[in-house]
Design an enzyme around this catalytic site. Structure first.
Site, PDB file in Angstrom:
ATOM      1  N   ASP A 163       0.846  -1.191   0.000  1.00 57.15           N
ATOM      2  CA  ASP A 163       0.000   0.000   0.000  1.00 57.15           C
ATOM      3  C   ASP A 163       0.882   1.242   0.000  1.00 57.15           C
ATOM      4  O   ASP A 163       1.936   1.260   0.650  1.00 57.15           O
ATOM      5  CB  ASP A 163      -0.911   0.010   1.238  1.00 57.15           C
ATOM      6  CG  ASP A 163      -2.177   0.817   1.032  1.00 57.15           C
ATOM      7  OD1 ASP A 163      -2.068   2.031   0.746  1.00 57.15           O
ATOM      8  OD2 ASP A 163      -3.271   0.247   1.139  1.00 57.15           O
ATOM      9  N   ASN A 164       0.467   2.276  -0.728  1.00 61.43           N
ATOM     10  CA  ASN A 164       1.221   3.534  -0.722  1.00 61.43           C
ATOM     11  C   ASN A 164       0.589   4.575   0.206  1.00 61.43           C
ATOM     12  O   ASN A 164       1.061   5.703   0.299  1.00 61.43           O
ATOM     13  CB  ASN A 164       1.339   4.108  -2.145  1.00 61.43           C
ATOM     14  CG  ASN A 164       0.014   4.585  -2.709  1.00 61.43           C
ATOM     15  OD1 ASN A 164      -1.053   4.357  -2.133  1.00 61.43           O
ATOM     16  ND2 ASN A 164       0.060   5.261  -3.847  1.00 61.43           N
ATOM     17  N   ASN A 229       1.484  -4.661 -13.758  1.00 68.10           N
ATOM     18  CA  ASN A 229       2.577  -5.133 -12.897  1.00 68.10           C
ATOM     19  C   ASN A 229       2.160  -6.358 -12.089  1.00 68.10           C
ATOM     20  O   ASN A 229       2.945  -7.304 -11.919  1.00 68.10           O
ATOM     21  CB  ASN A 229       3.029  -4.021 -11.950  1.00 68.10           C
ATOM     22  CG  ASN A 229       3.839  -2.953 -12.654  1.00 68.10           C
ATOM     23  OD1 ASN A 229       4.460  -3.202 -13.689  1.00 68.10           O
ATOM     24  ND2 ASN A 229       3.847  -1.748 -12.113  1.00 68.10           N
ATOM     25  N   TYR A 275     -11.691   6.552 -13.647  1.00 65.89           N
ATOM     26  CA  TYR A 275     -11.916   5.345 -12.842  1.00 65.89           C
ATOM     27  C   TYR A 275     -12.688   4.292 -13.635  1.00 65.89           C
ATOM     28  O   TYR A 275     -12.290   3.126 -13.698  1.00 65.89           O
ATOM     29  CB  TYR A 275     -12.681   5.726 -11.579  1.00 65.89           C
ATOM     30  CG  TYR A 275     -12.917   4.584 -10.618  1.00 65.89           C
ATOM     31  CD1 TYR A 275     -11.860   3.988  -9.941  1.00 65.89           C
ATOM     32  CD2 TYR A 275     -14.210   4.115 -10.369  1.00 65.89           C
ATOM     33  CE1 TYR A 275     -12.076   2.945  -9.048  1.00 65.89           C
ATOM     34  CE2 TYR A 275     -14.434   3.084  -9.470  1.00 65.89           C
ATOM     35  CZ  TYR A 275     -13.369   2.496  -8.818  1.00 65.89           C
ATOM     36  OH  TYR A 275     -13.580   1.461  -7.928  1.00 65.89           O
ATOM     37  N   THR A 305     -20.421  -0.398  -1.018  1.00 66.23           N
ATOM     38  CA  THR A 305     -20.096  -1.145   0.201  1.00 66.23           C
ATOM     39  C   THR A 305     -19.856  -0.161   1.341  1.00 66.23           C
ATOM     40  O   THR A 305     -19.310   0.930   1.131  1.00 66.23           O
ATOM     41  CB  THR A 305     -18.842  -2.009  -0.019  1.00 66.23           C
ATOM     42  OG1 THR A 305     -19.037  -2.822  -1.186  1.00 66.23           O
ATOM     43  CG2 THR A 305     -18.562  -2.900   1.172  1.00 66.23           C
TER      44      THR A 305
END
Length: 457
Positions: A163-164, A229, A275, A305
């Site tokens: 995670d960044n 990736n 997106y 959600t």
């Protein structure tokens, strides 16, 4: 001529001798002088040892404490820390400490630690090596990702979170940082990474409109380069990969409810397209790698959600309405409130992702709750649950905001045996309690509007 040659030779020899003296002999002489001075300044260790021993025997002779009394034979070396009895005591104490540490480690390796964000304990199962998988979760510090990590950890697997922290938060996974089966890698999926894993859950990407619109180019890169990736990694290590796609690929649908066979109605150049189209391309990449390289893939199309650990500033309907209601601020509806949404609780989604990953079905699957609400009725519902004094106000509708959204989940029921089980009211009550704690810590939270916004800490 010979005279000049002899003189030059003499000068050369003098130069060599000078260099030897300056660079070798002189430093050695200086070092020897410094060492002599250092040795002279050191105390007489023999004298100090005898003096210390004499002091010890003189003080101990008058003592009533048995372990301080010296031996009757003063020529015998007294029992010091190196004696057998003391060594045994130290050994026993060390063994007790080591035993306690091992016990503590054993406990910590079987459960989570309660934190402010996750104030309860989750037990972890023990799996033998041949059953325990190494599982990578990209975006694992985010809202959905952190709940998925909980599920995988409790199952007994080794979990690596990448995670960044653009929208993810470390506090969402802080309860696992101590656990030997958990690893955290701070990394951006748009950059290559080399890992050895058995499964990949690829969740990394901002998912709320204000956040993914804040840096649309980066959003596209995350969905495309990030997915590329991860697919390259899956191909290299022969891992199965699940992509969390979205109901946004259906755009503003003309078919209702939306089945997986519906191709969608998306504006390719609108503010949401970074997106929507990014996820559509990501799905295309998944099936290209499957067809060309034989990579095992799974694709989940996630509908709205909600639940604990939602980012309080993500600008989504549920979080905004709850934050506004708890602070008695105006509940903001963009448009007339007639647009419809379907809301599922996060634990249902996690169960669906887990079942899909471990199923034999590799076509897209809708994961959502078919229970449908208008945005206006949902705002009124939250207003009632929170007993708020807020009033509902209406603002201009956001561009390309879908007019209706409801999943057709027949495929999920038939192919992976999944359907939501948590009632919306039950899930909302848990989420409201969570946001009460968040508000207590923050003092005040200003809800995010529909426009682009950077995630707040």
């Amino acid at each position: 001529m010979m005279v000049y040659f002899q003189r030059g030779k003499t000068h050369f020899l003098v130069l060599i001798v000078g260099m030897l003296l300056g660079y070798i002999l002189l430093p050695m002489l200086v070092l020897e002088v410094e060492m002599d001075g250092l040795m002279q300044s050191m105390p007489d260790l023999d004298r100090l040892q005898k003096q210390s021993y004499a002091d010890f025997t003189n003080k101990a002779a008058d003592s009533d404490v048995k372990y301080l009394r010296p031996h009757s034979d003063l020529n015998t070396v007294p029992r010091t820390l190196e004696s057998d009895e003391t060594s045994n005591l130290i050994g026993k104490a060390s063994s007790a400490v080591e035993q306690r540490l091992m016990e503590n480690h054993g406990v910590l390796s079987r459960q989570s630690l309660p934190t402010r964000t996750t104030p309860y304990i989750m037990k972890t199962n023990f799996l033998p090596d041949h059953q325990r998988l190494k599982i990578l979760v990209t975006g694992g510090a985010g809202f959905v990702g952190s709940h998925l990590v909980d599920k995988l950890m409790m199952e007994g697997h080794e979990v690596i979170v990448v995670d960044n922290f653009f929208t993810g938060q470390k506090r969402n996974i802080a309860h696992w940082l101590h656990h030997p089966n958990f690893s955290l890698v701070v990394h951006d999926v748009t950059e290559h990474i080399q890992l050895e894993v058995d499964q990949i859950y690829h969740l990394a990407c901002p998912a709320s409109p204000p956040h993914y619109q804040y840096n649309p180019v980066k959003t596209i890169k995350t969905s495309t380069m990030g997915t590329l990736n991860m697919l390259g990694l899956a191909k290299r290590v022969r891992a199965r990969m699940l992509l969390t796609s979205t109901s946004e690929i259906y755009g503003d649908p003309t078919v209702h409810p939306q089945p997986e066979s519906y191709w969608g109605n998306v504006n390719t150049i609108g503010p949401r397209s970074c997106y929507d189209e990014g996820k559509r391309v990501a799905e295309t990449m998944m099936y290209s790698y499957k067809n060309q390289n034989g990579v095992e893939i799974r694709v989940a199309r996630i509908f709205n959600t909600f639940g604990p650990r939602m980012h309080p500033n993500d600008g989504r309907v549920v979080s905004n309405f709850i934050i506004q209601s708890l602070q008695n601020k105006d509940l903001t509806i963009y448009g007339e409130g007639k647009q419809t949404r379907s809301f599922q609780y996060v634990s249902d989604l996690v169960e669906g992702l887990y079942k899909l990953m471990n199923s034999d079905y590799d076509l897209p699957v809708n994961l959502g709750n078919p229970e449908e609400y208008t945005v206006k009725s949902f705002a009124e519902y939250i207003h009632k649950l929170t007993d708020s004094k807020s009033k509902i106000i209406y603002l201009p509708k956001s561009q390309d905001d879908p007019s209706q959204r409801r999943p057709e989940i027949t495929t999920a029921k038939e192919k992976i045996g999944w359907e939501p089980v948590v009632k919306v009211e039950q899930g909302l009550k848990k989420t409201i309690e969570y946001f009460k704690v968040v508000l207590k810590d923050a003092g005040e939270i200003i809800p995010t509007g529909p426009g682009a916004a950077k995630p707040e800490a």
